[in-house]
Design an enzyme around this catalytic site. Structure first.
Site, PDB file in Angstrom:
ATOM      1  N   HIS A 225      44.848  44.861  41.895  1.00  0.00           N
ATOM      2  CA  HIS A 225      45.800  44.494  40.838  1.00  0.00           C
ATOM      3  C   HIS A 225      46.862  45.582  40.686  1.00  0.00           C
ATOM      4  CE1 HIS A 225      42.680  41.586  39.709  1.00  0.00           C
ATOM      5  NE2 HIS A 225      43.621  40.948  39.047  1.00  0.00           N
TER       6      HIS A 225
ATOM      7  N   LYS B  17      47.195  47.376  34.863  1.00  0.00           N
ATOM      8  CA  LYS B  17      46.065  46.594  34.362  1.00  0.00           C
ATOM      9  C   LYS B  17      45.073  47.526  33.674  1.00  0.00           C
ATOM     10  CE  LYS B  17      42.582  43.196  35.795  1.00  0.00           C
ATOM     11  NZ  LYS B  17      42.865  42.253  34.703  1.00  0.00           N
TER      12      LYS B  17
HETATM   13  N1  LIG Z   1      43.546  34.788  32.767  1.00  0.00           N
HETATM   14  C1  LIG Z   1      44.524  35.004  33.669  1.00  0.00           C
HETATM   15  O1  LIG Z   1      44.827  34.150  34.537  1.00  0.00           O
HETATM   16  C2  LIG Z   1      45.282  36.316  33.608  1.00  0.00           C
HETATM   17  C3  LIG Z   1      46.356  36.554  34.470  1.00  0.00           C
HETATM   18  C4  LIG Z   1      47.056  37.760  34.326  1.00  0.00           C
HETATM   19  C5  LIG Z   1      46.690  38.670  33.350  1.00  0.00           C
HETATM   20  N2  LIG Z   1      45.618  38.397  32.542  1.00  0.00           N
HETATM   21  C6  LIG Z   1      45.219  39.270  31.437  1.00  0.00           C
HETATM   22  O2  LIG Z   1      46.142  39.081  30.367  1.00  0.00           O
HETATM   23  C7  LIG Z   1      46.193  40.265  29.564  1.00  0.00           C
HETATM   24  C8  LIG Z   1      47.647  40.679  29.369  1.00  0.00           C
HETATM   25  O3  LIG Z   1      48.184  41.097  30.623  1.00  0.00           O
HETATM   26  P1  LIG Z   1      49.704  41.578  30.732  1.00  0.00           P
HETATM   27  O4  LIG Z   1      49.881  42.052  32.123  1.00  0.00           O
HETATM   28  O5  LIG Z   1      50.624  40.567  30.174  1.00  0.00           O
HETATM   29  O6  LIG Z   1      49.665  42.846  29.744  1.00  0.00           O
HETATM   30  P2  LIG Z   1      50.899  43.545  28.978  1.00  0.00           P
HETATM   31  O7  LIG Z   1      50.464  44.933  28.662  1.00  0.00           O
HETATM   32  O8  LIG Z   1      52.167  43.339  29.738  1.00  0.00           O
HETATM   33  O9  LIG Z   1      51.030  42.688  27.621  1.00  0.00           O
HETATM   34  C9  LIG Z   1      50.125  42.754  26.553  1.00  0.00           C
HETATM   35  C10 LIG Z   1      50.926  42.569  25.270  1.00  0.00           C
HETATM   36  O10 LIG Z   1      50.014  42.398  24.178  1.00  0.00           O
HETATM   37  C11 LIG Z   1      50.592  43.024  23.044  1.00  0.00           C
HETATM   38  N3  LIG Z   1      49.553  43.231  22.022  1.00  0.00           N
HETATM   39  C12 LIG Z   1      48.699  44.277  21.880  1.00  0.00           C
HETATM   40  N4  LIG Z   1      47.896  44.075  20.809  1.00  0.00           N
HETATM   41  C13 LIG Z   1      48.265  42.885  20.252  1.00  0.00           C
HETATM   42  C14 LIG Z   1      47.816  42.150  19.119  1.00  0.00           C
HETATM   43  N5  LIG Z   1      46.798  42.595  18.350  1.00  0.00           N
HETATM   44  N6  LIG Z   1      48.411  40.969  18.840  1.00  0.00           N
HETATM   45  C15 LIG Z   1      49.431  40.502  19.608  1.00  0.00           C
HETATM   46  N7  LIG Z   1      49.890  41.169  20.706  1.00  0.00           N
HETATM   47  C16 LIG Z   1      49.318  42.340  21.018  1.00  0.00           C
HETATM   48  C17 LIG Z   1      51.206  44.303  23.603  1.00  0.00           C
HETATM   49  O11 LIG Z   1      52.175  44.850  22.723  1.00  0.00           O
HETATM   50  C18 LIG Z   1      51.825  43.776  24.921  1.00  0.00           C
HETATM   51  O12 LIG Z   1      53.162  43.350  24.742  1.00  0.00           O
HETATM   52  C19 LIG Z   1      45.319  41.293  30.285  1.00  0.00           C
HETATM   53  O13 LIG Z   1      44.046  41.310  29.692  1.00  0.00           O
HETATM   54  C20 LIG Z   1      45.248  40.755  31.709  1.00  0.00           C
HETATM   55  O14 LIG Z   1      44.078  41.163  32.390  1.00  0.00           O
HETATM   56  C21 LIG Z   1      44.920  37.236  32.661  1.00  0.00           C
END
Ligand SMILES: NC(=O)c1ccc[n+]([C@@H]2O[C@H](COP(=O)([O-])OP(=O)(O)OC[C@H]3O[C@@H](n4cnc5c(N)ncnc54)[C@H](O)[C@@H]3O)[C@@H](O)[C@H]2O)c1
Length: 220
Positions: free
Chosen positions: A128, A132
């Site tokens: 990844h 991450k």
């Molecule tokens: N299920 C899937 O298919 C899949 C695919 C990609 C990523 N993910 C997961 O999704 C999650 C996010 O990934 P990302 O790359 O977008 O991360 P990122 O760091 O770009 O975004 C996370 C966002 O969440 C915000 N945040 C933090 N606490 C919060 C709260 N209490 N309420 C609302 N927002 C809040 C942060 O400010 C940030 O903008 C990770 O856990 C990642 O592993 C899952």
């Protein structure tokens, strides 16, 4: 009537992509963007939402989901790195959780389950992007548990985690047996790969007959 969708983590990499996908769907309406980076709390977007989509951080996903369920709002969670069992028995609305919303990744897991019934051993390499937060990935943890079940119990296969700039989300499951190996690999090269699965979950979560449901394969 359009399904009203609010996104938690709306300023993040996945959240921004989800907001665009919801805005592009005729049967869905984006009604809220919650994110500390935008100065908007989840509580503020719930009154105008039928479904909350959560792509945040492992430490906030459960609290966000509990808040939504208490308000009668269904929840779709893509955040990884928390234990879905923490939402067992929480009433109010439905929860759908998927560690990976890409159809190709779901197929990779299903093919790995098939192979595990016939090959002696397996190891998982997940790769990844370097921002991450969790390791191993939710997809790798779920694949390992599915392989262990398919192989008839025993230890789940070892997981190797690679974090490098330039990567998005990739996984290879390598099976080994006498004189042969089998590799099953999936690559998400763009976050758009997750959007059909996310939109399917948004449209389906209100009709679930049990909750929480974990895994996109249950909606396909
Ligand atoms: N299920 C899937 O298919 C899949 C695919 C990609 C990523 N993910 C997961 O999704 C999650 C996010 O990934 P990302 O790359 O977008 O991360 P990122 O760091 O770009 O975004 C996370 C966002 O969440 C915000 N945040 C933090 N606490 C919060 C709260 N209490 N309420 C609302 N927002 C809040 C942060 O400010 C940030 O903008 C990770 O856990 C990642 O592993 C899952």
């Amino acid at each position: 009537m359009a399904i009203r969708v609010a996104v938690a983590g709306a300023a993040g990499r996945m959240g921004q992509t989800v907001c665009r996908a919801v805005e592009g769907a005729d049967d869905l309406e984006l009604t809220g963007r919650a994110d500390p980076a935008l100065g908007t709390a989840v509580a503020e977007v719930l009154p105008n939402a039928d479904v909350l989509v959560d792509f945040t951080v492992p430490t906030s996903a459960v609290a966000n989901a509990r808040e939504a369920l208490a308000a009668g709002v269904h929840v779709v969670i893509g955040t990884t790195g928390f234990d879905p069992a923490e939402l067992t028995g929480v009433k109010g609305a439905n929860v759908f959780i998927a560690p990976n919303f890409a159809i190709g990744a779901v197929l990779m897991m299903q093919f790995a389950v098939q192979a595990a019934r016939h090959m002696a051993k397996a190891e998982i390499i997940e790769l990844h992007h370097d921002r991450k937060l969790d390791a191993p990935s939710g997809t790798a943890a779920r694949t390992a548990s599915l392989i262990a079940d398919a192989a008839g119990g025993g230890d789940p296969p070892p997981i190797h985690s690679v974090r490098l700039p330039g990567l998005v989300a990739h996984q290879e499951v390598i099976f080994g047996d006498v004189g042969q190996t089998l590799s099953i690999r999936h690559d998400s090269v763009d976050r758009e790969s997750f959007m059909p699965g996310v939109l399917l979950a948004v449209r389906s979560v209100g009709g679930l007959t049990e909750s929480p449901v974990v895994g996109l394969e249950h909606l396909l």
